[in-house]
Design a protein around this motif. Sequence first.
Motif, PDB file in Angstrom:
ATOM      1  N   SER A 173      62.290  63.817   3.617  1.00 22.53           N
ATOM      2  CA  SER A 173      62.968  62.644   2.837  1.00 22.53           C
ATOM      3  C   SER A 173      62.238  61.279   3.341  1.00 22.53           C
ATOM      4  O   SER A 173      60.791  61.205   3.611  1.00 22.53           O
ATOM      5  CB  SER A 173      64.407  62.456   2.984  1.00 22.53           C
TER       6      SER A 173
ATOM      7  N   CYS B 137      63.350  61.332   7.797  1.00 28.71           N
ATOM      8  CA  CYS B 137      63.144  60.166   7.220  1.00 28.71           C
ATOM      9  C   CYS B 137      62.214  59.149   7.797  1.00 28.71           C
ATOM     10  O   CYS B 137      62.808  58.299   8.347  1.00 28.71           O
ATOM     11  CB  CYS B 137      64.781  59.313   6.870  1.00 28.71           C
TER      12      CYS B 137
ATOM     13  N   GLU C 185      70.359  63.438   8.310  1.00 30.17           N
ATOM     14  CA  GLU C 185      69.203  62.835   8.311  1.00 30.17           C
ATOM     15  C   GLU C 185      68.753  62.302   9.379  1.00 30.17           C
ATOM     16  O   GLU C 185      69.448  61.627  10.281  1.00 30.17           O
ATOM     17  CB  GLU C 185      69.288  61.686   7.159  1.00 30.17           C
TER      18      GLU C 185
END
Length: 246
Positions: free
Chosen positions: A133, A177, A237
């Motif tokens: 991501s 991320c 995440e």
Amino acid sequence: MGRLDGKIAVLTAAGQGIGRATALAFAREGAKVIATDINADLLKKLAEDCPGIETRVLDVTKTEDVKAFAATVEKIDILFNVAGYVHHGTILETDEKAWDFSFDLNVKSMWRMCTQFLPKMKQQKSGAILNMSSVASSIHGAPNRCVYGSTKAAVIGLSRGIAADFVGDNIRCNSICPGTIDTPSLQGRIEGQPDPQKARKDFEARQKTGRFGTPEEVANLAVYLASDEAVYVTGKEYVIDGGWSI
């Protein structure tokens, strides 16, 4: 003993940047690495630098190619979906073609890979999936990243959904991320701006640590999440952005 001894790992976009750094890190930690990329020359260089890595040319936007590739991999322990594209522009500067391509490469390619490899993980009752991501827009607002941020937010949703659906099969799924990482992709975007020197300064200015991150730093995080050290970690995440989002 390596942290990934005996594990089989498949990576996409492994020819350069974060994908390459992670393929090398996985191999150093004892994994059998199957590195894929659309660029045969980059894969050749990777194999030369680390002869133990197996390489395959793969276009993850082609469903039948993904199916054919997956059929050649009997067992898999780690899947790292890295392939992606960074579109520059606001929503008013994003035409339908750019929107569709971004979602196809950044999100649907992960769907293609996961749907082919999840059944193998279910059968063996174990596996770790990592999806790339980004902090940009999906975690922290970033200008001129409208469709890119939309796709990366979708990756987080996809990852959480997989984690929730397959936790009972001992399959974990997490998102990584990154912030601004010094990769060929970043350098290409900087050089593509009207004033590359200003663009570089603008990118650097948003980094609270005063520097770009390195692909190797992201690879270190990927090693942890792929290893048995992270068996209690799923559906999350992991931000690695040098403090940009705080």
